[in-house]
Design a protein around this motif. Sequence first.
Motif, PDB file in Angstrom:
ATOM      1  N   GLN A 169       0.515   6.400   8.594  1.00  0.00           N
ATOM      2  CA  GLN A 169       1.068   5.607   7.492  1.00  0.00           C
ATOM      3  C   GLN A 169       0.665   4.142   7.630  1.00  0.00           C
ATOM      4  O   GLN A 169       0.327   3.488   6.637  1.00  0.00           O
ATOM      5  CB  GLN A 169       2.586   5.736   7.464  1.00  0.00           C
ATOM      6  CG  GLN A 169       3.228   5.045   6.284  1.00  0.00           C
ATOM      7  CD  GLN A 169       4.738   5.219   6.268  1.00  0.00           C
ATOM      8  OE1 GLN A 169       5.342   5.700   7.214  1.00  0.00           O
ATOM      9  NE2 GLN A 169       5.352   4.818   5.185  1.00  0.00           N
ATOM     10  N   ALA A 170       0.676   3.615   8.857  1.00  0.00           N
ATOM     11  CA  ALA A 170       0.268   2.217   9.066  1.00  0.00           C
ATOM     12  C   ALA A 170      -1.200   2.028   8.701  1.00  0.00           C
ATOM     13  O   ALA A 170      -1.571   1.031   8.075  1.00  0.00           O
ATOM     14  CB  ALA A 170       0.512   1.814  10.516  1.00  0.00           C
ATOM     15  N   GLU A 171      -2.030   2.996   9.059  1.00  0.00           N
ATOM     16  CA  GLU A 171      -3.450   2.903   8.735  1.00  0.00           C
ATOM     17  C   GLU A 171      -3.657   2.937   7.219  1.00  0.00           C
ATOM     18  O   GLU A 171      -4.423   2.146   6.665  1.00  0.00           O
ATOM     19  CB  GLU A 171      -4.195   4.060   9.401  1.00  0.00           C
ATOM     20  CG  GLU A 171      -5.688   4.005   9.209  1.00  0.00           C
ATOM     21  CD  GLU A 171      -6.401   5.149   9.906  1.00  0.00           C
ATOM     22  OE1 GLU A 171      -7.632   5.215   9.774  1.00  0.00           O
ATOM     23  OE2 GLU A 171      -5.744   5.980  10.556  1.00  0.00           O
TER      24      GLU A 171
ATOM     25  N   MET B 266      -1.471   2.128   4.928  1.00  0.00           N
ATOM     26  CA  MET B 266      -0.916   0.892   4.360  1.00  0.00           C
ATOM     27  C   MET B 266      -1.922  -0.244   4.484  1.00  0.00           C
ATOM     28  O   MET B 266      -2.108  -1.032   3.557  1.00  0.00           O
ATOM     29  CB  MET B 266       0.388   0.530   5.074  1.00  0.00           C
ATOM     30  CG  MET B 266       1.025  -0.739   4.558  1.00  0.00           C
ATOM     31  SD  MET B 266       1.644  -0.616   2.881  1.00  0.00           S
ATOM     32  CE  MET B 266       3.154   0.237   3.180  1.00  0.00           C
ATOM     33  N   GLY B 267      -2.594  -0.318   5.623  1.00  0.00           N
ATOM     34  CA  GLY B 267      -3.618  -1.346   5.805  1.00  0.00           C
ATOM     35  C   GLY B 267      -4.741  -1.206   4.805  1.00  0.00           C
ATOM     36  O   GLY B 267      -5.200  -2.187   4.217  1.00  0.00           O
ATOM     37  N   TYR B 268      -5.182   0.014   4.589  1.00  0.00           N
ATOM     38  CA  TYR B 268      -6.260   0.260   3.635  1.00  0.00           C
ATOM     39  C   TYR B 268      -5.827  -0.130   2.219  1.00  0.00           C
ATOM     40  O   TYR B 268      -6.559  -0.807   1.499  1.00  0.00           O
ATOM     41  CB  TYR B 268      -6.666   1.729   3.690  1.00  0.00           C
ATOM     42  CG  TYR B 268      -7.838   2.066   2.807  1.00  0.00           C
ATOM     43  CD1 TYR B 268      -9.124   1.677   3.147  1.00  0.00           C
ATOM     44  CD2 TYR B 268      -7.648   2.763   1.623  1.00  0.00           C
ATOM     45  CE1 TYR B 268     -10.199   1.980   2.332  1.00  0.00           C
ATOM     46  CE2 TYR B 268      -8.721   3.069   0.806  1.00  0.00           C
ATOM     47  CZ  TYR B 268      -9.990   2.679   1.166  1.00  0.00           C
ATOM     48  OH  TYR B 268     -11.051   2.971   0.351  1.00  0.00           O
ATOM     49  N   ALA B 269      -4.620   0.261   1.850  1.00  0.00           N
ATOM     50  CA  ALA B 269      -4.110  -0.063   0.505  1.00  0.00           C
ATOM     51  C   ALA B 269      -3.971  -1.569   0.321  1.00  0.00           C
ATOM     52  O   ALA B 269      -4.303  -2.110  -0.735  1.00  0.00           O
ATOM     53  CB  ALA B 269      -2.764   0.628   0.272  1.00  0.00           C
ATOM     54  N   ARG B 270      -3.501  -2.248   1.347  1.00  0.00           N
ATOM     55  CA  ARG B 270      -3.349  -3.702   1.234  1.00  0.00           C
ATOM     56  C   ARG B 270      -4.698  -4.401   1.137  1.00  0.00           C
ATOM     57  O   ARG B 270      -4.821  -5.416   0.468  1.00  0.00           O
ATOM     58  CB  ARG B 270      -2.531  -4.242   2.395  1.00  0.00           C
ATOM     59  CG  ARG B 270      -1.073  -3.897   2.249  1.00  0.00           C
ATOM     60  CD  ARG B 270      -0.230  -4.633   3.240  1.00  0.00           C
ATOM     61  NE  ARG B 270       1.167  -4.313   2.978  1.00  0.00           N
ATOM     62  CZ  ARG B 270       2.143  -5.144   3.212  1.00  0.00           C
ATOM     63  NH1 ARG B 270       1.901  -6.335   3.688  1.00  0.00           N
ATOM     64  NH2 ARG B 270       3.373  -4.798   2.959  1.00  0.00           N
ATOM     65  N   LYS B 271      -5.695  -3.879   1.812  1.00  0.00           N
ATOM     66  CA  LYS B 271      -7.035  -4.465   1.689  1.00  0.00           C
ATOM     67  C   LYS B 271      -7.542  -4.308   0.253  1.00  0.00           C
ATOM     68  O   LYS B 271      -8.130  -5.235  -0.295  1.00  0.00           O
ATOM     69  CB  LYS B 271      -8.003  -3.793   2.658  1.00  0.00           C
ATOM     70  CG  LYS B 271      -7.875  -4.284   4.079  1.00  0.00           C
ATOM     71  CD  LYS B 271      -8.916  -3.615   4.955  1.00  0.00           C
ATOM     72  CE  LYS B 271      -8.804  -4.100   6.374  1.00  0.00           C
ATOM     73  NZ  LYS B 271      -9.805  -3.482   7.254  1.00  0.00           N
ATOM     74  N   LEU B 272      -7.329  -3.140  -0.328  1.00  0.00           N
ATOM     75  CA  LEU B 272      -7.752  -2.937  -1.723  1.00  0.00           C
ATOM     76  C   LEU B 272      -7.029  -3.903  -2.650  1.00  0.00           C
ATOM     77  O   LEU B 272      -7.635  -4.468  -3.572  1.00  0.00           O
ATOM     78  CB  LEU B 272      -7.483  -1.493  -2.155  1.00  0.00           C
ATOM     79  CG  LEU B 272      -8.395  -0.431  -1.563  1.00  0.00           C
ATOM     80  CD1 LEU B 272      -7.949   0.953  -2.004  1.00  0.00           C
ATOM     81  CD2 LEU B 272      -9.840  -0.671  -1.948  1.00  0.00           C
TER      82      LEU B 272
END
Length: 172
Positions: free
Chosen positions: A132-134, A136-142
């Motif tokens: 989930q943390a990984e 979330m990081g990807y979504a926040r980068k987008l």
Amino acid sequence: LGEQQLAFAQRQYEELKPTLTGIADQQIAAQRQQMGQAADYYKYQTDTFRPLERGLVADAEKFNTASYQETMAQKAAADVAQAFQGAQGISMREASRRGINPNSGAFGAASNANALKLAAATAGAQTGARSQAEQMGYARKLDAVGLGRNLAGASTAAYQGATAAGSAGAGS
């Protein structure tokens, strides 16, 4: 014939001059306004969105670190352990009320089964938290990449409009 054409052109120039001057003035005013808008878009993008983008990217990068993922996994494990401790406490109190000896084999087997369930739930929760943390990081980068993305194009379009208005004004 040449003198007649010159006289016609002079008369036509004098008749159209006020109209064409007004059109040229409006086009030049539009150029000035669009230049101001272009500069405003650019300043807003650089002053507001660039720092915001940098902060969001830094925040998003945090989510993709092993350290953050491990922190989330440990938090998930602690939450599971707390839930199991509560359930274990309830089981012990129920066993005491029913007169079951906590040192009996049956009670020990039930405790061992609970411990195995705790281990399985902890492992599952930790894996889920890391994943989930990984994500979330990807979504926040987008999100960070898309933020303010159109402002540069708006600024360029305003500069192009200003250039066209200025050229039209000069042509008029």
